[in-house]
Design an enzyme around this catalytic site. Structure first.
Site, short mmCIF file in Angstrom:
data_model
loop_
_atom_site.label_atom_id
_atom_site.label_comp_id
_atom_site.label_asym_id
_atom_site.label_seq_id
_atom_site.Cartn_x
_atom_site.Cartn_y
_atom_site.Cartn_z
N LYS A 1 -8.83 -1.95 5.30
CA LYS A 1 -9.07 -2.38 3.92
C LYS A 1 -8.05 -3.44 3.49
O LYS A 1 -8.41 -4.41 2.82
CB LYS A 1 -9.01 -1.17 2.98
CG LYS A 1 -10.26 -0.31 3.08
CD LYS A 1 -10.17 0.92 2.19
CE LYS A 1 -9.16 1.91 2.73
NZ LYS A 1 -9.19 3.22 2.07
N SER B 1 -7.93 3.24 8.60
CA SER B 1 -8.57 3.21 7.29
C SER B 1 -7.75 2.36 6.32
O SER B 1 -8.29 1.51 5.60
CB SER B 1 -8.72 4.65 6.76
OG SER B 1 -9.27 4.64 5.47
N HIS C 1 0.86 -1.19 0.00
CA HIS C 1 0.00 0.00 0.00
C HIS C 1 0.89 1.23 0.00
O HIS C 1 1.84 1.31 0.76
CB HIS C 1 -0.90 0.04 1.23
CG HIS C 1 -1.74 1.30 1.28
ND1 HIS C 1 -2.92 1.42 0.59
CD2 HIS C 1 -1.52 2.48 1.89
CE1 HIS C 1 -3.41 2.64 0.79
NE2 HIS C 1 -2.58 3.30 1.58
N ASP D 1 -15.35 1.70 6.96
CA ASP D 1 -14.35 2.65 6.47
C ASP D 1 -14.98 3.66 5.53
O ASP D 1 -14.65 4.85 5.57
CB ASP D 1 -13.21 1.92 5.76
CG ASP D 1 -12.21 2.92 5.19
OD1 ASP D 1 -11.63 3.67 6.00
OD2 ASP D 1 -12.03 2.98 3.96
N ARG E 1 -15.09 11.89 7.66
CA ARG E 1 -13.80 12.57 7.89
C ARG E 1 -13.57 13.62 6.81
O ARG E 1 -13.10 14.72 7.08
CB ARG E 1 -12.65 11.56 7.90
CG ARG E 1 -12.61 10.72 9.17
CD ARG E 1 -11.68 9.53 9.00
NE ARG E 1 -10.33 9.94 8.66
CZ ARG E 1 -9.46 9.20 7.99
NH1 ARG E 1 -9.79 7.99 7.57
NH2 ARG E 1 -8.25 9.65 7.73
#
Lengths: 442, 442
Positions: B187, B183, B82, B161, B168
């Site tokens: 995921k 978050s 990620h 999320d 947010r």
């Protein structure tokens, strides 16, 4: 600029302009700004604070969100009092007629019970027939005719406050000085008054428990009121024990009537006199506080305040005969003394616990939809500093529901601390804060 | 305990238990907890922070709010990468097939363009026919067959999320390390992977602009992942200039294909190699990072990574011939060089400004409903440290809409700072943080 950016600025501790705050309040009322953005803003404001200019802008925007009473056709200065809420605080019931009897004009829009504290409207409604739901026109006319009226806030007065208060209540953002300030002043300024006396309570029965928090709130209220052109004085007063002896609804009316008849508990009468003097001074009806105190005391002694109260009760549909014959007021079916477990002096009273217990007996509400039991309550037989012998009653508990009484009994018993020495006396009025426009003429 | 009390605790800087955080997330998803309470909680969490245990509990609750991929029938360790988002970051397009070619299993669920950064899904969709909307079953099957798949998050993966992110975004509470951590990890953990490599960008093109913020986020990601039983390593990498030369969608696919063919820009290849080595090490496919780097480099040199990419494109409905003949990819109708106003060396590049300009040309979205123009973008002809002669092109701008180009031109010109001296080179990988379970075997 968008609401996101305003939240971001407040989040980062920066100040918003009056225009931005105005747009926020307008957007909230119109529904353009969703609740969740307002909630995030409120939490940021709670944690980061708001400066005086922001607080004044918020108050002003909330005020402008609805109608403002037009009392301009009524001669003389219009003044009111607001208390931050306490236990056994029946001051308004005595103060408004007393000030009116001295020539003041008091459009007193009051509230309901909240948390552990009682509400003036609930107390008045223990008088059979008493109607608090005056229209703004009725309220104005009555202030013109009788000098005082007791009304409930109508939906068109500061509607932004209702939206914000509901959100604050649900989001743990009530106890913020700028937010409290704006909520109080927006509603009071909507009464179209010229001067406001603030009774900021401190002590274990107050929402602002510490003297420092009370002083900060008092300062914020006075300075914000001045910025809005509303002359204001704040007294910081003790709420570490109940005011007077009675806590409840009909029992507080009885005690208020005693004071209006020239009797009543010393602390209640002192506070009515001090607050009333400030109101008369703000209204320009007396040259100094000493004369103000004298005038209020005279109105209580000569029956003029009581006569004014009777006229108000009649005008608002209440059974005025209940003022002479208090047995016409609702009364709890059972009464039980709570006895002292020891001899000595009362060292302290957990005032919040007494208020919460009275509420649990039915004198207050847990939720807005709860019904009030007007007859129940507590009578404090002993106050801080009083000598007590083991077995003597500390409290008289007036109740209708034995299970509710059993549930609050331990808390009531724990609320009184008995010790050997007599504690030193504390003054009822701890400090006075006056706005620049309200210094006492010497 | 009620939501009000949880907000109050967080407001006062206290920690919530895992059970309380779980109940909050469950209540938000079920609709029992209204948006405005969640928003107030998020602002309190933003300003007061959350500790490691709270962050892990939040991540875990968000993960449990939806489905988790079951890759247990597929042999071997499942790993993913990620990135916190950068400009010109086409790493995933090269990395997933390269790691798959080396024996890794990569269920790569990617995102769309966000703010000034591009999105892997948008880039892949510039390949005619490429379908990112795989079902979870299709994704699993493809990972089993080809070792890698590129999918979009489905509605049933970590739905909490989506709710929280939307709030947010509207309440200025995005840039919070615990909230970002939960978050990202909720995921990624929903992919059912065994190990995760995090590319935390720092520099003026990154969301975490300062090295300190990047390090704090990397530490939070690694330690929270470990608490969830997910082995994790973070590389902190430079994003003070675009990665590679291409910024856009089809132009980035072209550059990724060059790298898969053994060419491509040095920095892109270096980052793919470093991240790929970490993934192979996490997957237990290599004994150390050096062997991991060698294997990734070999997969790029010998065509195996390219073959894997072609197979993925075909499997996901894409026109694989576009890999050989990039003229089949969307291409902007106009291209214009942006010339250097001076001679010297490139001192710095405002990487965020380039990303924002590419987005404004149509490569990204301002709102979720905007369409992407896959052919437009920027080609960086000069990077930091490069020598440049006045009049030489710094950038090639690929655009379809002359008005949009005119609008971004000043920002593009201001993005390059030219000076006399050659600035000292900065390392691409600035730091490595490994969880306790992921130390490199020596």
């Amino acid at each position: 600029m968008s609401m996101q950016e305003w939240i971001e600025r407040k989040r980062d501790g920066l100040a918003l302009s009056g225009q931005e705050i105005g747009a926020f309040v307008a957007g909230l009322v119109s529904g353009e700004i969703p609740d969740y953005q307002a909630a995030a803003f409120l939490m940021a404001a709670y944690l980061r604070g708001m400066d005086e200019a922001e607080t004044a802008a918020l108050t002003s925007a909330m005020l402008r969100s609805g109608a403002v009473l037009d009392l301009s056709t009524i001669g003389g200065a219009k003044v009111d009092k607001h208390s931050t809420g306490g236990v056994g605080d029946k001051v308004s019931l005595v103060l408004a007629p007393a000030v009116a009897a001295c020539g003041g004009r008091v459009p007193m829009i009051s509230g309901r019970s909240l948390g552990h504290t009682g509400g003036t409207l609930d107390k008045l409604e223990s008088i059979p027939g008493f109607r608090v739901g005056l229209t703004l026109d009725e309220l104005c006319a009555q202030v013109g005719d009788l000098g005082a009226a007791f009304g409930a806030a109508t939906a068109d007065l500061a509607p932004a406050d209702r939206l914000l208060y509901r959100l604050r209540d649900a989001t743990a953002t009530v106890a913020s000085i700028p937010l409290i300030t704006s909520s109080i002043l927006a509603k009071k300024a909507a009464e179209g008054i010229d001067g406001l006396v603030l009774d900021v309570k401190t002590g274990n029965g107050a929402f602002m428990a510490t003297p420092r928090a009370a002083r900060d709130l008092a300062r914020s209220l006075v300075s914000t009121a001045e910025r809005l052109g509303l002359r204001a004085v704040a007294l910081i007063t003790d709420m570490s024990q109940p005011l007077g002896a009675a806590i409840g609804n009909s029992v507080e009316v009885v005690e208020a009537v005693e004071a209006l008849k020239g009797g009543g508990p010393r602390d209640l009468v002192e506070l009515v006199t001090r607050l009333g003097a400030e109101m008369l001074l703000l209204a320009g009806l007396v040259p100094d506080l000493r004369s103000g105190c004298d005038q209020i005391a005279r109105s209580l002694a000569d029956g003029s305040a009581l006569a004014r109260f009777r006229a108000i009760v009649e005008r608002q549909g209440g059974d005025a005969s209940a003022i002479e014959d208090v047995s016409r007021l609702p009364c709890a079916s059972r009464r039980e003394p709570l006895e002292s477990p020891a001899s000595g002096h009362v060292q302290s009273i957990d005032c919040r616990a007494l208020g919460a217990a009275a509420c649990a007996l039915g004198a207050g509400r847990r939720r807005m939809e709860d019904a009030i039991d007007h007859g129940v309550g507590l009578i404090c037989m002993k106050k801080v500093g009083d000598a007590v012998v083991a077995g003597e009653p500390l409290l008289l508990v007036l109740y209708n529901d034995a299970a509710r009484y059993a549930a609050v009994r331990p808390a009531l018993q724990a609320a009184f601390v008995i010790g050997e020495k007599r504690p030193s006396a504390r003054p009822l009025v701890r400090a006075r804060l006056a706005g620049a426009g309200c210094r006492e003429r010497s």
